[in-house]
Design an enzyme around this catalytic site. Sequence first.
Site, PDB file in Angstrom:
ATOM      1  N   GLN A 126     -10.748  10.637  12.765  1.00 44.57           N
ATOM      2  CA  GLN A 126      -9.826  10.248  13.778  1.00 44.57           C
ATOM      3  C   GLN A 126      -9.965  11.431  15.135  1.00 44.57           C
ATOM      4  OE1 GLN A 126      -6.226   8.948  12.489  1.00 44.57           O
ATOM      5  NE2 GLN A 126      -5.231  10.396  13.499  1.00 44.57           N
ATOM      6  N   CYS A 132      -5.425   6.346  14.883  1.00 45.23           N
ATOM      7  CA  CYS A 132      -5.042   5.631  13.826  1.00 45.23           C
ATOM      8  C   CYS A 132      -5.937   4.318  14.102  1.00 45.23           C
ATOM      9  CB  CYS A 132      -4.436   7.011  13.037  1.00 45.23           C
ATOM     10  SG  CYS A 132      -2.713   5.420  13.743  1.00 45.23           S
ATOM     11  N   HIS A 272       1.699   5.470  11.710  1.00 46.35           N
ATOM     12  CA  HIS A 272       0.171   5.522  11.355  1.00 46.35           C
ATOM     13  C   HIS A 272      -0.393   4.214  10.715  1.00 46.35           C
ATOM     14  CE1 HIS A 272      -3.502   7.617  10.283  1.00 46.35           C
ATOM     15  NE2 HIS A 272      -3.475   7.630   8.222  1.00 46.35           N
TER      16      HIS A 272
END
Length: 324
Positions: A126, A132, A272
Amino acid sequence: MKGFLLVALLSTASAFYLREQDEFDFKTWMAQHNKAYSTQEYNERLQIFTENKRRIDKHNAGNHSYTMGLNQFSDMTFAEFKKSFLWSEPQNCSATKGNYLRSNGPNPDSIDWRKKGNYVSPVKNQGGCGSCWTFSTTGCLESVTAINKGKLLLLSEQQLVDCAQDFNNHGCNGGLPSQAFEYIMYNKGLMTEEDYPYTAYEDTCVYKPEKAAAFVKSVVNITAYNEKEMQDAVATRNPVSFAFEVTSDFMSYSEGVYTSTHCHQTTDKVNHAVLAVGYGEENGSPYWIVKNSWGTSWGIDGYFLIERGKNMCGLAACSSFPEV
């Protein structure tokens, strides 16, 4: 007062005392990762690197289920790491009641979709963008499409970064796979990575409907905190997207089954998103096999294992997958 200041300065200097070996280790690491700095930045990064390495060495000298190691992030503070690679603000998962229907049969003791066929795309990177959630989304849709349609496509993260804001996603500042799947469903398609390549920054949406290559019929949300449903979905259906909370120890993860006493188990702390591609057990410790989006030089060739069955770091807070 002067004596107090002198003691304080000496204590600080002692805390950051650098050995010859520290600089040798740093220069070796710099060569491995093609790093170059100005003179001032070199000294700052050397200190940060040394602090990180000593923390890693201390952890590895103890009795833990996982080891830590140097990686491409080892010259960064966790605050810098969070700013570049995690969501700037935690996403509060809204789906608490799921619509997943569990299978009737018992689940196998272990499964790994990477070994079942050409169903999992390569690990991607990324870069310095908190996107993400887009990689978790494309990774899951790539697998679901391959399992159901027989062809593994590489799909566009950049389209999600640029175009999915109306579904409560925020480009490089975060989002959720479940909301991204809804965008793809109502948008009637997602382009390939080749046709809409990744740039690691948010730009104007240039989606072309005629180039759509993958589609979503419906979104399956797994009941919040229900790892049994997550396991059943991974065992009987396909890989599953999920979000969890990354804390400073995870930045230096190397191998083994990750577990933490520093993270939380609630939906409002996740920062995340990743992809569960399987599960298993190691030395009596049940774990998830998880695909990350920090490149193959991080973790276990870009993957990690995380403890299963305890909602570790909120991993069961908001998991989902698409139906195609």
